[in-house]
Each structure stands twice: as structure tokens, then as C-alpha cells.
Write a protein that holds these residues in place. Structure first.
Motif, short mmCIF file in Angstrom:
data_model
loop_
_atom_site.label_atom_id
_atom_site.label_comp_id
_atom_site.label_asym_id
_atom_site.label_seq_id
_atom_site.Cartn_x
_atom_site.Cartn_y
_atom_site.Cartn_z
N GLN A 1 20.20 -11.59 -45.20
CA GLN A 1 20.56 -12.42 -44.04
C GLN A 1 20.42 -11.63 -42.74
OE1 GLN A 1 21.08 -15.64 -44.09
NE2 GLN A 1 21.27 -15.63 -41.86
N GLN A 2 20.79 -10.37 -42.78
CA GLN A 2 20.67 -9.51 -41.59
C GLN A 2 19.20 -9.34 -41.20
OE1 GLN A 2 22.59 -5.75 -42.16
NE2 GLN A 2 22.44 -5.18 -40.01
N LEU A 3 18.35 -9.11 -42.19
CA LEU A 3 16.91 -8.99 -41.92
C LEU A 3 16.36 -10.28 -41.33
CD1 LEU A 3 15.70 -7.04 -45.08
CD2 LEU A 3 15.42 -6.30 -42.69
N LEU A 4 16.81 -11.40 -41.87
CA LEU A 4 16.35 -12.70 -41.39
C LEU A 4 16.76 -12.92 -39.93
CD1 LEU A 4 14.82 -15.06 -42.67
CD2 LEU A 4 17.02 -16.00 -43.39
N GLU A 5 17.99 -12.58 -39.60
CA GLU A 5 18.46 -12.78 -38.22
C GLU A 5 17.76 -11.87 -37.23
OE1 GLU A 5 22.72 -12.47 -38.33
OE2 GLU A 5 22.90 -14.27 -39.58
N VAL A 6 17.56 -10.61 -37.61
CA VAL A 6 16.86 -9.67 -36.73
C VAL A 6 15.41 -10.12 -36.55
CG1 VAL A 6 15.94 -7.32 -36.60
CG2 VAL A 6 18.33 -7.69 -37.21
N ALA A 7 14.76 -10.49 -37.64
CA ALA A 7 13.36 -10.91 -37.58
C ALA A 7 13.20 -12.17 -36.74
CB ALA A 7 12.82 -11.15 -38.99
N ARG A 8 14.10 -13.10 -36.92
CA ARG A 8 14.03 -14.35 -36.15
C ARG A 8 14.10 -14.06 -34.65
NH1 ARG A 8 16.84 -20.00 -37.25
NH2 ARG A 8 17.45 -20.59 -35.16
N CYS A 9 15.00 -13.18 -34.26
CA CYS A 9 15.13 -12.81 -32.85
C CYS A 9 13.86 -12.11 -32.36
CB CYS A 9 16.35 -11.92 -32.68
SG CYS A 9 16.61 -11.41 -30.97
N ARG A 10 13.36 -11.15 -33.13
CA ARG A 10 12.15 -10.41 -32.75
C ARG A 10 10.95 -11.34 -32.65
NH1 ARG A 10 10.97 -4.86 -31.40
NH2 ARG A 10 12.78 -3.65 -32.00
N PHE A 11 10.74 -12.17 -33.68
CA PHE A 11 9.58 -13.07 -33.68
C PHE A 11 9.67 -14.05 -32.52
CE2 PHE A 11 9.26 -12.49 -38.54
CZ PHE A 11 8.23 -11.56 -38.43
N ALA A 12 10.86 -14.56 -32.25
CA ALA A 12 11.04 -15.54 -31.18
C ALA A 12 10.79 -14.91 -29.81
CB ALA A 12 12.45 -16.13 -31.22
N ARG A 13 11.26 -13.69 -29.62
CA ARG A 13 11.16 -13.05 -28.30
C ARG A 13 9.84 -12.32 -28.08
NH1 ARG A 13 15.34 -15.47 -25.49
NH2 ARG A 13 16.96 -15.84 -27.01
N GLN A 14 9.25 -11.76 -29.15
CA GLN A 14 8.05 -10.94 -28.98
C GLN A 14 6.80 -11.56 -29.60
OE1 GLN A 14 10.69 -6.98 -29.75
NE2 GLN A 14 8.55 -6.87 -30.29
N GLY A 15 6.97 -12.51 -30.51
CA GLY A 15 5.82 -13.07 -31.20
C GLY A 15 5.56 -12.36 -32.52
N TYR A 16 4.75 -12.98 -33.34
CA TYR A 16 4.47 -12.47 -34.68
C TYR A 16 3.63 -11.20 -34.64
CZ TYR A 16 2.73 -12.44 -39.51
OH TYR A 16 2.40 -12.09 -40.78
N ALA A 17 2.56 -11.22 -33.84
CA ALA A 17 1.59 -10.13 -33.85
C ALA A 17 2.19 -8.81 -33.38
CB ALA A 17 0.38 -10.49 -32.99
N THR A 18 3.04 -8.85 -32.37
CA THR A 18 3.57 -7.59 -31.81
C THR A 18 4.84 -7.10 -32.50
OG1 THR A 18 4.76 -8.80 -30.09
CG2 THR A 18 2.56 -8.01 -29.53
N THR A 19 5.37 -7.88 -33.40
CA THR A 19 6.57 -7.46 -34.15
C THR A 19 6.13 -6.76 -35.43
OG1 THR A 19 7.88 -9.29 -33.29
CG2 THR A 19 8.65 -8.27 -35.32
N THR A 20 6.67 -5.58 -35.68
CA THR A 20 6.33 -4.86 -36.92
C THR A 20 7.51 -4.90 -37.89
OG1 THR A 20 7.17 -2.70 -36.20
CG2 THR A 20 4.89 -3.26 -35.56
N VAL A 21 7.20 -4.75 -39.16
CA VAL A 21 8.28 -4.72 -40.15
C VAL A 21 9.15 -3.48 -39.94
CG1 VAL A 21 7.16 -6.13 -41.92
CG2 VAL A 21 6.73 -3.67 -41.88
N ARG A 22 8.56 -2.42 -39.43
CA ARG A 22 9.34 -1.22 -39.14
C ARG A 22 10.37 -1.49 -38.04
NH1 ARG A 22 8.51 3.19 -41.49
NH2 ARG A 22 6.39 2.77 -42.18
N ASP A 23 9.96 -2.23 -37.00
CA ASP A 23 10.88 -2.61 -35.92
C ASP A 23 12.06 -3.40 -36.49
OD1 ASP A 23 9.29 -1.53 -33.91
OD2 ASP A 23 8.24 -3.43 -33.54
N ILE A 24 11.74 -4.36 -37.34
CA ILE A 24 12.77 -5.24 -37.91
C ILE A 24 13.74 -4.43 -38.77
CG2 ILE A 24 13.17 -7.16 -39.52
CD1 ILE A 24 10.38 -8.26 -38.52
#
Length: 198
Positions: free
Chosen positions: A16-39
Motif C-alpha cells: 500500500q505504501q508503494l502504491l501511494e508513493v507511486a501514485r503521487c510520483r506518477f501524478a506529479r511527474q508522469g510515467y516516463a520521468t518516474t523511476t522505480v528507484r525513486d518510488i
């Protein structure tokens, strides 16, 4: 046995924590610029857990889309024709007290540069538009529903990314009248102007 239950609980919490962090990152930065390492770093977990719980970055993005769609669909299922504008106003204005409301909309806006991801987003947008058309009592009015959805997404973008005033700080109550006019004009549904539910 207790240790196994604790591991399961931790796994659920980590997912759930990964999902929430990823959702915020993808929403704010987009899919292409978000890395799994960032998440993984934001979530404070090992990057390998993304593969364990979601298979891949694409799988994680799909899970984020699924949760955003489930929330929007839940809103739609509890909405009557009279409530459409109020529900849209609540979702748009909910950014300060509940960032997840706005993130769900922003997630649908960000282009990815990946055709499979963009097809997932298009599928969610189509489904939401079809549901909106059904709510207003005219399942054939999908095009009009898509225009309402496009306007809603544009408002979300102008509020969050561009910070255009007075739209960026308009309250739920202030958004209700123009959104009511929009929905009435496009969907042909006369509505009662009502105070947003709290």
C-alpha cells in the motif's frame, strides 16, 4: 504462526505504501520521468519489492490507475443526475484536505511516451465517460460526457500545475455553480444547485 501473520500484515502495508508513493510520483511527474528507484526510495523499501508486488513499473502504474478508477467509479455509482456537478466540485477542490482526490485526476492526464500505458489511461477515461453518461440517464451521450470530463481534467491541471488564479484557490462551494452550468449545458440535465455535502 504469529510471525507469519505479522509478515503478511507488513507485506500489505508495504504494498500500500508503494502504491501511494507511486501514485503521487506518477501524478506529479508522469510515467516516463518516474523511476522505480525513486518510488522505492520515497517508500523507504528495497527496489526489488516493486517487482515482487507489481511485477514491473508498468504493473505498478496499472495498479495506480486501477485504484484511481475504482475511486472515481465509486463516486459515480453513488451519484444521481442532480449530484454530478457537486461530486466533480468535491473531487477537484479536495486537493488540500485529500491530495488523493486530485492525484486520481492528474494520473489520467500525464502522457507516458509508452503506448501500452497510454492505452490503459484511454481505457479508464472511456469507462469513466460511459459511466457519467449512464448517471445522467442517457447512455448515448458519451461524447458530451467526455467533454465534461475533459473540462474537469483541465480544471485539475490549471489548479495543480499552473496555479491559475482564482481557479487554483476556488473552494468547493465556489466551483459548484460554474460546474453545474457546465453539466447542465452539456448533458442537458437541469439540476438543483445545492451546497456540497460534508
Amino acid at each position: 504462526m504469529a510471525a507469519e501473520r505479522e509478515r503478511r500484515r507488513d507485506a500489505g502495508r508495504t504494498r500500500q505504501q508503494l502504491l501511494e508513493v507511486a501514485r503521487c510520483r506518477f501524478a506529479r511527474q508522469g510515467y516516463a520521468t518516474t523511476t522505480v528507484r525513486d518510488i522505492a526510495e520515497d517508500a523507504g523499501v528495497n527496489v526489488a519489492l516493486i517487482s515482487r508486488y507489481f511485477t514491473s513499473k508498468e504493473g505498478l502504474f496499472k495498479a495506480c490507475l486501477d485504484t484511481a478508477f475504482a475511486e472515481i467509479r465509486r463516486d459515480a455509482e453513488q451519484t444521481t443526475p442532480n449530484d454530478v456537478a457537486a461530486v466533480l466540485a468535491r473531487r477537484i477542490a479536495g486537493a488540500e484536505d485529500s491530495p488523493r482526490r486530485m492525484e486520481g485526476l492528474l494520473l489520467l492526464l500525464r502522457t507516458s511516451g509508452d503506448e501500452r500505458i497510454d492505452e490503459m489511461r484511454r481505457g479508464v477515461l472511456r469507462a469513466v465517460s460511459e459511466r457519467l453518461a449512464q448517471v445522467t440517464g442517457d447512455p448515448e451521450a458519451v461524447l458530451r460526457a467526455e467533454v465534461v470530463l475533459a473540462a474537469t481534467l483541465g480544471i485539475a491541471m490549471m489548479r495543480s500545475s499552473l496555479q491559475v488564479q482564482p481557479l487554483a484557490t476556488a473552494t468547493e462551494q465556489e466551483l459548484l455553480a460554474p460546474l453545474t452550468d457546465l453539466v447542465e449545458g452539456l448533458m442537458g440535465q437541469p439540476m438543483t444547485r445545492r451546497r456540497p455535502a460534508r
